[in-house]
Design a protein around this motif. Structure first.
Motif, mmCIF file in Angstrom:
data_model
loop_
_atom_site.group_PDB
_atom_site.id
_atom_site.type_symbol
_atom_site.label_atom_id
_atom_site.label_comp_id
_atom_site.label_asym_id
_atom_site.label_seq_id
_atom_site.Cartn_x
_atom_site.Cartn_y
_atom_site.Cartn_z
ATOM 1 N N THR A 1 58.985 7.010 12.321
ATOM 2 C CA THR A 1 59.217 6.714 13.733
ATOM 3 C C THR A 1 58.054 5.856 14.209
ATOM 4 O O THR A 1 56.892 6.180 13.994
ATOM 5 C CB THR A 1 59.320 7.978 14.590
ATOM 6 N N GLN A 2 58.402 4.759 14.844
ATOM 7 C CA GLN A 2 57.396 3.752 15.184
ATOM 8 C C GLN A 2 57.668 3.278 16.606
ATOM 9 O O GLN A 2 58.733 2.756 16.884
ATOM 10 C CB GLN A 2 57.529 2.594 14.186
ATOM 11 N N GLY A 3 56.743 3.483 17.481
ATOM 12 C CA GLY A 3 56.879 2.931 18.832
ATOM 13 C C GLY A 3 56.194 1.581 18.871
ATOM 14 O O GLY A 3 55.726 1.083 17.847
ATOM 15 N N ALA A 4 56.151 0.998 20.059
ATOM 16 C CA ALA A 4 55.475 -0.298 20.189
ATOM 17 C C ALA A 4 54.615 -0.255 21.433
ATOM 18 O O ALA A 4 54.951 0.436 22.387
ATOM 19 C CB ALA A 4 56.502 -1.415 20.339
ATOM 20 N N ILE A 5 53.527 -1.001 21.414
ATOM 21 C CA ILE A 5 52.829 -1.134 22.677
ATOM 22 C C ILE A 5 53.629 -2.121 23.521
ATOM 23 O O ILE A 5 54.369 -2.963 23.003
ATOM 24 C CB ILE A 5 51.341 -1.526 22.536
ATOM 25 N N HIS A 6 53.520 -1.969 24.817
ATOM 26 C CA HIS A 6 54.272 -2.818 25.743
ATOM 27 C C HIS A 6 53.874 -4.277 25.528
ATOM 28 O O HIS A 6 52.696 -4.568 25.297
ATOM 29 C CB HIS A 6 53.958 -2.373 27.168
ATOM 30 N N SER B 1 50.842 -5.309 27.351
ATOM 31 C CA SER B 1 49.598 -4.778 26.769
ATOM 32 C C SER B 1 49.214 -5.586 25.540
ATOM 33 O O SER B 1 48.045 -5.861 25.285
ATOM 34 C CB SER B 1 49.769 -3.324 26.334
ATOM 35 N N PHE C 1 59.417 -4.556 33.467
ATOM 36 C CA PHE C 1 59.253 -3.316 34.235
ATOM 37 C C PHE C 1 60.509 -2.445 34.225
ATOM 38 O O PHE C 1 60.483 -1.340 34.745
ATOM 39 C CB PHE C 1 58.778 -3.633 35.655
ATOM 40 N N ASN C 2 61.615 -2.955 33.648
ATOM 41 C CA ASN C 2 62.795 -2.100 33.500
ATOM 42 C C ASN C 2 62.606 -1.091 32.378
ATOM 43 O O ASN C 2 63.220 -0.036 32.378
ATOM 44 C CB ASN C 2 64.031 -2.943 33.166
ATOM 45 N N ASN C 3 61.778 -1.445 31.391
ATOM 46 C CA ASN C 3 61.480 -0.528 30.294
ATOM 47 C C ASN C 3 62.723 -0.078 29.541
ATOM 48 O O ASN C 3 62.873 1.098 29.209
ATOM 49 C CB ASN C 3 60.711 0.688 30.814
ATOM 50 N N ASP C 4 63.623 -1.007 29.287
ATOM 51 C CA ASP C 4 64.797 -0.709 28.471
ATOM 52 C C ASP C 4 64.335 -0.641 27.008
ATOM 53 O O ASP C 4 63.686 -1.552 26.514
ATOM 54 C CB ASP C 4 65.830 -1.841 28.647
ATOM 55 N N MET C 5 64.677 0.488 26.335
ATOM 56 C CA MET C 5 64.186 0.660 24.969
ATOM 57 C C MET C 5 64.648 -0.469 24.055
ATOM 58 O O MET C 5 63.939 -0.867 23.136
ATOM 59 C CB MET C 5 64.642 2.007 24.394
ATOM 60 N N SER C 6 65.867 -0.985 24.318
ATOM 61 C CA SER C 6 66.334 -2.030 23.404
ATOM 62 C C SER C 6 65.550 -3.327 23.611
ATOM 63 O O SER C 6 65.537 -4.190 22.734
ATOM 64 C CB SER C 6 67.842 -2.258 23.530
ATOM 65 N N LEU D 1 62.055 -3.126 24.658
ATOM 66 C CA LEU D 1 60.689 -2.805 24.219
ATOM 67 C C LEU D 1 60.581 -2.641 22.699
ATOM 68 O O LEU D 1 59.579 -3.028 22.105
ATOM 69 C CB LEU D 1 60.212 -1.530 24.922
#
Lengths: 816, 344
Positions: free
Chosen positions: B103-108, B111, B331-336, B338
């Motif tokens: 599992t891998q997130g991303a920085i914005h 950022s 700023f919507n922060n939609d995962m698809s 980000l």
């Protein structure tokens, strides 16, 4: 500012320079031009025609058949549907073969059986903006002045052979809010001569002194430094000449009548707004420039009654305000078709005063926007004279002798000293004295040598933006060309670049969390006041900071928690079929303890975490589990361990932060004893809120970053690897459900002695076999000695002690 | 006895021939070689043999045992090989099925852009400075040569909290604060990233909240040519070695001379495309030489020191760098949205 190139050519030759080239050169010298408007929107073969006769169309009520002399070999027969067409008019005629804007081609045609050899055009059909046309020309065909020459191309008559440059002026360049100012700028750029109007020379006055009719007094010298007026008698109100109307329209101003048009024309020419009063409608000719009295009222030109305030400047006559200085005239003294005598005003009003009044009353005009930016004090008199000259010429007025004025123009140019050495040092250039002097001469800034390498530069009053030597350096730089300035590296001592500890900690958090599957999000700093009330976890006593004028209620206060927006993001994504979320945000919260803010609120950096739905993705071989409290807590534990903060410095207390599940939330603290401080809160979002938001089980945390900045420790000290095997003992004990694991571990640690290395809970369960309110906790204890292998006996002995302590402290029973 | 042994051998070998499973093999091993097996039975009679015969028969017995054991071992290996082969066949998987990912997130992305820019300037010897998001009118405007009622204040409508406090409209107040904090010490080399706020209706290119990065250098002999050199180095590290810059004169109250900086289009390289509206250039920065009044208010003598400052919009740079067409995505922060940034 819209600059007509046709008009500009009155002052400076533009020969050999296309509008595009000119725009690009003006842009690279500092005034951006994005739009070049061609006034001819595609008109060709349209000429002036004379309607010799008009007859009704035999078969159509609404059509007329006109015979038109358009300067062609033969008269033309044209069928026209406009109501206002009539014999004796001069009109624009689109000949056969003509093109009109919008791609219309004019052909010979039969209209209801009658031959039509062209078309009589309306202004709109010629591509003119009807908002800018005088009202009487907005409907029907365009009727031209009687003296218009038959057969002359309409593009010449209407000034359509013109390209308009739209100057996007920065606030410092209000000097270019005038055609003369623009001409100075273009002259500096092209290095060409200027020819400016000379009203002093052209104006003819009658013998009657103006001061017999009018007087002027300034009672508010701070708001009005100079007020000048002329008296022009016997004017005839009518349309202004077509060329003037064309230029006004090119500039975006609608022609009204000769007097109003002349004041607007001169404002555009000199940048000095003027106002013409109907002298006979003023209560008397003695004008007072003064501040309004509290409660005073007047009706402005737009018919609105305005309640004035004492900071507003008025032009009063006979004790009554006749105009709002620099903002709008009064209805009572407006120039009308019946006006005969003119009181013409030209003044320097204070920019701030005009700005405040125009803002407050919502009245912004070409005039007020010029006053706001401070008009050139040296233009007050020339503009007054120029307008008088034009009123004599185009309205038949007799200009009475002399200017009636009060106050002081203070129109003296200032002299600045500029060092050539500094200029070159500042820019990194190697310009010669001659090069610099040439640039100033192109700018029409007279300059002489004050000393070796030191220039005395005289700055004309129209360039109020130039105050210091660096302003002169900029003038030189922009005309020399920024592109010609070399590219160099900074000289002098080098400095080490680095992040602060706080910045480094934030980067570490981002790295750890993203690698652990968390996605960074960014929320807004503004939230709804109700959200601020609902989430007060980290600072329940503090108050939210309100915006004075929020854009909407939703964004009414500064955020006091990151959670509302993390939840918003969860809802947004969950509504888009993305319910499994691991999110974090790093941002500032704002708190104050003041009811009425008098100082900056406290800004504290915070890490927000949110887990919702399931971990991982469901696929052929994976059935992801729901997230729970311990996923969230584990993330926090990993963070603390990664930052080098010892677990024994951290404690969790089950309490109930607002909007969290009362049984599944906690506060976390770092430090012990007096140094213990709140680090954050974590837990499940209250089920009622989850339900309202239609979210699956959601866990969230807010962690203060300041303690982490302080405690983070990247130092690693190697510990010798164990040489002797450890020994494990598992205990299963039954205790009351209320007893927390941390308490059990603490007691074990206290009693199991120094051999104990690690304590780990590996199973917890409840069940009817254990009895009501009881739970079983299975704990693994690891013992080790650095110097030798342990014996079963000594391990059994210390374990026994720990068990005894558990029994005594908690009434624990050992399960066999 | 010898004959008995030979017969045993023959019987065993012949029986082993027909063995079909490991269990049967084991039974035969016990039957012939076990403690109570046939061979042991025969060898029990060894005692009755003469001293001469014993070694001979012993040798024969060993040979017989050896021969039987060898066959058993061979058989065992054959069974094991077969078993392994069967197991492997049964264990075959479809290698085209998807794996379990880390599992891998991303920085914005914002950022990420800020970190990239910070790293470039840190490499050039800059420190990263920060300041409050709620500012005083003094630091946000006055210390930057924007006195009350200055017409340039029109350029940015602000979110006020009180008459004197507002959400900062730019990161420039951090310059002013840093100068005071440095108390006249030089050189100063900082960049200041951060959130800023302007009263703008949100659309594809405007957001009431956005991010800026401001830079400030003050020293004894800082020239405008140094500013050009610094910016050129920055854009080449940020957008690639072939990037060019163009400076156009402009106006900011806190710098003089001031300039807008264009870079050659990051999409088309300058030949003209939709992104650069066919001009070949993209406006990304404002900059200039620090205004003497700003230096003075910051405690630096403009006769001795000079400096330059620059500022850029992080969203704009992110949009150009990643080809994002709507600022609201940030700023919507939609995962698809980000998730797309989860890569090096």
């Amino acid at each position: 500012m819209r600059v007509s190139t046709e008009w500009l050519s009155d002052y400076i030759s533009l020969e050999g320079v296309t509008a595009e080239e000119l725009a690009s050169r003006i842009t690279s010298a500092g005034i951006e031009i994005d739009i070049i408007e061609n006034r001819n929107q595609g008109v060709s073969k349209v000429v002036v025609g004379y309607v010799k006769s008009k007859e009704k169309h035999p078969d159509a009520d609404k059509l007329n058949v006109c015979i038109v002399d358009a300067g062609q070999e033969e008269d033309l027969q044209i069928v026209c549907g406009a109501k206002n067409v009539d014999a004796g008019q001069k009109v624009p005629v689109a000949l056969v073969g003509a093109k009109l804007p919008g791609g219309l081609d004019i052909k010979k045609a039969k209209l209801r059986g009658v031959l039509s050899q062209g078309m009589i055009c309306s202004a709109k059909e010629l591509g003119m903006n009807d908002k800018l046309l005088p009202k009487e020309l907005q409907e029907g065909i365009l009727v031209l002045p009687e003296d218009t020459e038959i057969g002359r191309p309409i593009v010449e008559v209407l000034g359509l052979n013109d390209q308009v440059l739209e100057l996007d002026l920065t606030p410092n360049r209000s000097d270019c809010l005038s055609m003369v100012g623009a001409a100075y700028e273009v002259s500096a750029i092209l290095g060409r001569e200027l020819t400016l109007p000379q009203p002093e020379k052209n104006l003819e006055e009658t013998g009657n002194p103006a001061s017999d009719r009018i007087a002027v007094r300034i009672d508010a010298p701070e708001q009005c430094s100079h007020y000048a007026a002329r008296y022009i008698a016997g004017v005839t109100i009518g349309p202004s000449p077509l060329w003037m109307q064309n230029r006004l329209m090119a500039a975006g101003i609608r022609p009204i009548n000769n007097i109003v048009d002349i004041t607007n024309y001169v404002m555009l020419e000199y940048g000095q707004p003027l106002h013409a009063f109907d002298a006979d409608r003023l209560t008397d000719g003695a004008i007072h420039v003064r501040l309004a009295e509290a409660g005073e009222k007047m009706v402005t030109l737009d018919g609105q009654e305005r309640r004035l305030e004492p900071h507003m400047l008025v032009i009063a006559s006979g004790g009554k305000p006749a105009a709002l200085a620099g903002v709008m005239g009064g209805l009572d003294s407006e120039v009308t078709d019946a006006t005969v005598n003119i009181f013409l005003e030209s003044a320097k009003f204070d920019g701030g005063t005009v700005r405040k009044t125009s803002r407050q009353l919502g009245l912004r005009s070409e005039a007020s926007s010029r006053f706001e930016k401070e008009v050139d004090p040296a233009a007050v008199i020339p503009a007054l004279n120029r307008a008088a000259e034009l009123m004599a010429e185009y309205a038949g007025g007799a200009v009475h002798q002399g200017i009636v004025e009060a106050g002081d123009a203070k129109a003296e140019a200032k002299v600045l000293k500029l060092s050539l050495e500094k200029l070159n040092r500042y820019l990194g250039t190697q310009l010669s004295l001659l090069e610099v002097k040439t640039i100033f001469s192109r700018l029409h800034f007279p300059c002489g040598d004050a000393d070796t390498g030191l220039l005395d530069v005289e700055v004309p009053t129209r360039r109020g933006d130039i105050q210091l030597d660096v302003d002169l350096i900029e003038e030189v730089a922009r005309l020399y060309g920024y592109d010609n300035i070399p590219t160099t590296a900074i000289e002098g001592p080098t400095t080490p670049g680095a992040l602060t500890k706080a910045q480094a900690v934030r980067r570490s958090l981002r790295k750890l969390l993203t690698h652990g599957g968390f996605q960074e999000v960014l929320g807004y700093s503004f939230i709804h006041p109700q959200q601020a009330e609902a989430f007060t976890g980290l600072n329940p006593a503090a108050k939210a900071v309100k915006l004075a004028m929020p854009m909407s209620e939703d964004r009414g206060v500064l955020r006091t928690s990151l959670l509302p927006q993390l939840l918003d993001v969860a809802v947004y994504n969950s509504n888009r079929k993305q319910p499994d979320l691991a999110l974090f945000e790093i941002g500032n919260l704002f708190h104050t303890d003041e009811d009425v803010l008098t100082r900056q609120p406290e800004e504290s950096p915070v890490l927000g975490l949110l887990l919702s739905g399931r971990k991982g993705t469901k696929q052929w071989n994976t059935q992801p589990e729901k997230v729970d409290f311990f996923d969230l807590k584990g993330a926090l534990e990993s963070i603390l361990s990664y930052l080098g903060i010892d677990a024994d410095q951290v404690s969790y207390e089950a309490n109930q932060p607002k909007s969290f599940h009362p049984g599944r939330s906690a506060s976390v603290y770092v430090g012990t004893g007096e140094r213990k401080q709140l680090l954050g809160i974590l837990g499940q979002i209250h089920p009622t809120i989850q339900q309202e938001l239609d979210l699956e089980d959601t866990y969230a945390a807010e962690i203060r970053l300041e303690p982490l900045y302080e405690l983070a420790n990247s130092r690693v000290q190697y510990r010798e690897l164990p040489r002797f095997p450890g020994m494990e003992r598992d205990l299963a004990i039954v205790v009351d459900e209320a007893i927390e694991a941390a308490a059990l571990i603490r007691v074990i640690r206290e009693h199991a002695g120094e051999l104990l290395q690690n304590v780990r809970v590996f199973d917890v369960f409840t069940g009817s076999k254990l009895g009501e309110g009881k739970k079983s906790v299975a704990i693994s204890l690891t013992y080790r000695h650095q110097e030798r292998t342990l014996t079963d006996e000594e391990v059994a002995a210390v374990t026994e002690k720990a068990v005894l302590a558990l029994e005594q402290t908690f009434g624990a029973e050992l399960r066999k | 006895m010898k004959e008995k042994l030979e017969a045993l051998k023959q019987a065993a070998l012949s029986e082993l021939q027909g063995v079909s499973d490991p269990q049967q093999l084991n039974d035969l091993r016990v039957k012939y070689l076990g403690k109570k097996g046939a061979l042991t039975e025969i060898l029990r009679g060894m005692g009755q043999l003469s001293a001469d015969e014993r070694p001979v028969i012993g040798q024969v017995a060993n040979d017989v045992r050896g021969a039987i054991e060898q066959v058993i071992t061979e058989k065992q290996e054959a069974f094991r090989a077969k078993e392994t082969e069967e197991r492997l066949r049964a264990e075959k998987i479809d290698v085209t099925l998807p794996g379990r990912k880390l599992t891998q997130g991303a920085i914005h992305p914002l950022s990420k852009v800020i970190q990239d820019i910070e790293d470039i300037f840190i490499g050039m010897g800059y420190r990263v400075a920060e300041g409050p998001e709620v500012e005083t009118d003094y630091f946000n405007f006055e210390a930057l040569n924007l006195p009350k009622n200055h017409p340039a204040r029109d350029m940015q409508d602000s979110f006020y909290l009180t008459e004197d406090l507002l959400m900062r409209t730019q990161t420039s107040p951090v310059q002013a604060r840093t100068m005071l904090a440095m108390a006249g010490e030089a050189p100063v080399k900082i960049i200041c990233p951060g959130r800023v706020f302007r009263r703008d209706d949100d659309d594809a290119t405007h957001s009431f909240q956005f991010h800026q990065i401001e830079g400030l250098v003050i020293g004894e002999n800082i020239r405008m040519s140094d500013l050009k050199g610094t910016l050129l180095q920055f854009v080449q590290e940020m957008f690639g070695d072939n990037t060019r810059i163009r400076l156009r004169p402009s106006f900011f109250p806190f710098t003089e001379p001031s300039a807008e900086v264009d870079v050659s289009c990051v999409r088309c390289g300058g030949s003209g495309c939709r992104v650069c509206k066919h001009t070949g250039w993209l406006e990304i920065l404002g900059c200039g030489m620090v205004h003497p009044k700003v230096l003075e208010m910051g405690g630096y003598d403009p006769q001795k020191y000079s400096g330059f400052a620059f500022g850029m919009g992080v969203e704009r740079i992110a949009m150009l760098k990643y080809g994002v067409d709507d600022i609201r995505h940030f700023f919507n922060n939609d995962m698809s949205f980000l998730n797309q940034f989860a890569r090096i």
